[in-house]
Design a protein around this motif. Structure first.
Motif, PDB file in Angstrom:
ATOM      1  N   TRP A  48       4.396   5.995   7.451  1.00  0.00           N
ATOM      2  CA  TRP A  48       3.728   4.767   7.883  1.00  0.00           C
ATOM      3  C   TRP A  48       2.985   4.931   9.214  1.00  0.00           C
ATOM      4  CZ3 TRP A  48       2.303   0.600   5.378  1.00  0.00           C
ATOM      5  CH2 TRP A  48       2.918   0.328   4.150  1.00  0.00           C
ATOM      6  N   THR A  51      -0.154   5.750   7.374  1.00  0.00           N
ATOM      7  CA  THR A  51      -0.526   4.686   6.443  1.00  0.00           C
ATOM      8  C   THR A  51      -0.787   3.364   7.157  1.00  0.00           C
ATOM      9  OG1 THR A  51       0.836   5.738   4.766  1.00  0.00           O
ATOM     10  CG2 THR A  51       0.169   3.479   4.364  1.00  0.00           C
ATOM     11  N   LEU A  55      -4.176   1.282   7.099  1.00  0.00           N
ATOM     12  CA  LEU A  55      -4.149  -0.063   6.527  1.00  0.00           C
ATOM     13  C   LEU A  55      -4.792  -1.077   7.473  1.00  0.00           C
ATOM     14  CD1 LEU A  55      -3.244  -1.864   4.215  1.00  0.00           C
ATOM     15  CD2 LEU A  55      -1.032  -2.109   5.345  1.00  0.00           C
ATOM     16  N   ILE A  59      -8.392  -3.034   6.746  1.00  0.00           N
ATOM     17  CA  ILE A  59      -8.463  -4.493   6.658  1.00  0.00           C
ATOM     18  C   ILE A  59      -9.508  -5.054   7.617  1.00  0.00           C
ATOM     19  CG2 ILE A  59      -7.189  -6.620   7.178  1.00  0.00           C
ATOM     20  CD1 ILE A  59      -4.693  -5.269   6.048  1.00  0.00           C
ATOM     21  N   SER A 204      -8.037  -8.979   1.991  1.00  0.00           N
ATOM     22  CA  SER A 204      -6.896  -8.357   2.668  1.00  0.00           C
ATOM     23  C   SER A 204      -5.736  -8.135   1.704  1.00  0.00           C
ATOM     24  CB  SER A 204      -6.435  -9.227   3.845  1.00  0.00           C
ATOM     25  OG  SER A 204      -7.458  -9.350   4.809  1.00  0.00           O
ATOM     26  N   VAL A 208      -4.191  -4.425   0.784  1.00  0.00           N
ATOM     27  CA  VAL A 208      -2.779  -4.134   1.034  1.00  0.00           C
ATOM     28  C   VAL A 208      -2.062  -3.780  -0.272  1.00  0.00           C
ATOM     29  CG1 VAL A 208      -0.574  -5.098   1.796  1.00  0.00           C
ATOM     30  CG2 VAL A 208      -2.649  -5.541   3.126  1.00  0.00           C
ATOM     31  N   SER A 209      -2.285  -4.565  -1.325  1.00  0.00           N
ATOM     32  CA  SER A 209      -1.574  -4.345  -2.592  1.00  0.00           C
ATOM     33  C   SER A 209      -1.972  -3.021  -3.239  1.00  0.00           C
ATOM     34  CB  SER A 209      -1.816  -5.506  -3.558  1.00  0.00           C
ATOM     35  OG  SER A 209      -3.196  -5.672  -3.831  1.00  0.00           O
ATOM     36  N   TRP A 212      -0.412  -0.129  -1.157  1.00  0.00           N
ATOM     37  CA  TRP A 212       1.040  -0.105  -1.399  1.00  0.00           C
ATOM     38  C   TRP A 212       1.330   0.506  -2.772  1.00  0.00           C
ATOM     39  CZ3 TRP A 212       4.546  -5.035  -0.466  1.00  0.00           C
ATOM     40  CH2 TRP A 212       5.890  -4.641  -0.452  1.00  0.00           C
ATOM     41  N   TYR A 397     -10.700   3.814   3.319  1.00  0.00           N
ATOM     42  CA  TYR A 397      -9.807   3.790   2.167  1.00  0.00           C
ATOM     43  C   TYR A 397      -9.716   5.158   1.504  1.00  0.00           C
ATOM     44  CZ  TYR A 397      -7.055   0.429  -0.445  1.00  0.00           C
ATOM     45  OH  TYR A 397      -6.022  -0.302  -0.961  1.00  0.00           O
TER      46      TYR A 397
END
Length: 456
Positions: A48, A51, A55, A59, A204, A208-209, A212, A397
């Protein structure tokens, strides 16, 4: 048009923030085993640090067009540089994983603001005859940093504690701040543009989805949670598109996607960044695990590719301005395909890895920045900011997907053998095969898009 020297200074000032963020991102890949041991966290948790940075950045980037219209460039720069400075201090002087992660998230805010701002300044203020050169300088930030990161990380970690990765760049951040204050000028008056809250919220959720979901698939998981994430991603994407079509102040101008040329070059740009980040994760790991190289040796082996990229990327913009702009793009993507031919049709060794990576960087330096420059140059002036934001969102991305792809392929290879060396070599071989296929797709996309332009 603003003074050329001031514009170059502004590009460097804003670009250095993004450059440093990506350098730290890829340098930390080498430090992960050390961080896992020190903080007693798993590989999934320590990931993370990269990540989370990606992220937050991804966003924020789509709102770059709104921010650029609504606020002064120098104000946006100050928010970015202060966020980056505070985040770097937090990360460099902490003994807590949570604080380290918080510092990385603040650095992600800086990158999310800085990348669109840099290219917006170029498109807005550069003379037409210099735009290729200046875009080349700007894109050097994106293409050069992933190659520099492992080299920087390897050298520092071989002699100093991991905190030095952050502490050593603090003086450079302060110098960058001073340069930006002297160089960044405003040529357009900010206007009060309403913010598209609905579009922003659903975009957003979608980002995020999907990220993930991608991370779960990297861990080779697929169950109820992944199905829910997939449904959330699809629904949020559809609702976002619906909202944007109805909005007078859309976050992203979807009309740009009606152009086949724009779409083709955008996908090629995305795939090139994916390949670049995939290699920046894959090669340092393979050199250390399969070929028993130290972190210092790994950094020195990767350094020639980084230097090559810097030189070629600087020349690529000049070639774009002085010759047919299609020439460096087509030549570059052909060279990239050739680099993976070298990697696939020779037995894996340290020398083959170094040679193929240098050849890849020659192709990347020629093509990457010029694909974006060529695509944005074909847009109307009022569309250039929107196009810039789309390219920067895709770039950010692609970094997350490239890292995830490399991790998945390497993990798959290692799972095929009880011997970590043979498993890593199997993962490396599979990765080179996949990347060859992707590079061919990039070449076809560029050729089709550029031929279509010529026909028109």
């Amino acid at each position: 048009m603003t003074n050329n020297k001031k514009l170059v200074g502004a590009i460097i000032a804003v670009g250095v923030l993004s450059f440093l963020g990506i350098v730290i991102e890829t340098a930390l890949n080498i430090a992960f085993p050390q961080l896992m041991k020190q903080f007693a966290v798993s590989a999934k948790t320590v990931q993370w640090l990269t990540t989370g940075y990606m992220l937050v950045s991804t966003i924020i980037i789509p709102f770059g067009s709104f921010l650029r219209k609504r606020y002064r460039a120098i104000a946006l720069f100050r928010v970015a540089v202060i966020s980056f400075l505070i985040g770097t201090i937090m990360a460099g002087f902490t003994t807590s994983f949570v604080t380290l992660l918080g510092g990385r998230l603040l650095q992600g805010i800086a990158d999310g603001i800085g990348l669109p701002l840099m290219f917006s300044l170029i498109l807005e203020q550069a003379p037409k005859e210099k735009i290729g050169t200046l875009m080349g300088i700007g894109t050097l930030v994106i293409a050069f940093a992933p190659a520099v990161g492992p080299a920087y990380g390897g050298l520092i970690l071989n002699y100093l504690p991991w905190q030095a990765l952050f502490i050593l760049i603090i003086p450079l951040i302060i110098i960058t701040w001073l340069l930006g204050e002297r160089s960044i000028v405003q040529v357009k008056k900010p206007v009060h543009v309403p913010f598209d809250f609905q579009g922003g919220a659903f975009l957003s959720v979608f980002l995020v989805s999907t990220l993930w979901l991608l991370l779960d698939l990297t861990d080779q998981q697929f169950g109820l949670r992944q199905i829910v994430l997939l449904l959330v991603a699809i629904i949020s994407c559809l609702v976002f598109v619906y909202c944007e079509q109805k909005s007078d102040h859309a976050v992203i101008k979807l009309a740009l996607f009606k152009s086949a040329r724009f779409d083709g070059l955008l996908i090629a740009f995305f795939l090139l960044q994916l390949i670049s980040l995939c290699l920046s994760f894959l090669l340092p790991n393979a050199l250390q695990t399969a070929f028993a190289q130290t972190t210092a040796n790994t950094s020195l082996l990767i350094l020639p590719a980084a230097i090559t990229d810097a030189i070629v990327a600087a020349l690529a913009g000049i070639i774009y301005d002085k010759t047919n702009p299609r020439l460096p793009i087509i030549l570059g993507v052909i060279i990239i395909c050739f680099s993976f031919v070298i990697a696939n049709f020779n037995t894996a060794s340290v020398s083959i890895i170094v040679i193929s990576y240098v050849v890849f960087m020659i192709g990347l330096g020629l093509s990457y920045s010029n694909i974006m420059t060529f695509s944005l140059a074909k847009l109307e002036n009022e569309e250039s900011n929107d196009g810039n934001v789309i390219f920067m969102t895709v770039q950010s991305y692609a970094g997350a997907m490239g890292t995830a792809l490399a991790a998945s392929l390497l993990t798959w290879g290692q799972a095929q053998s009880k011997d970590i060396v043979y498993g890593t070599l199997a993962g490396l071989k599979l990765s080179f095969e996949v990347l060859l296929l992707i590079s061919v797709i990039v070449a076809v996309l560029c050729l089709v898009s550029l031929i279509e332009v010529k026909r028109k």
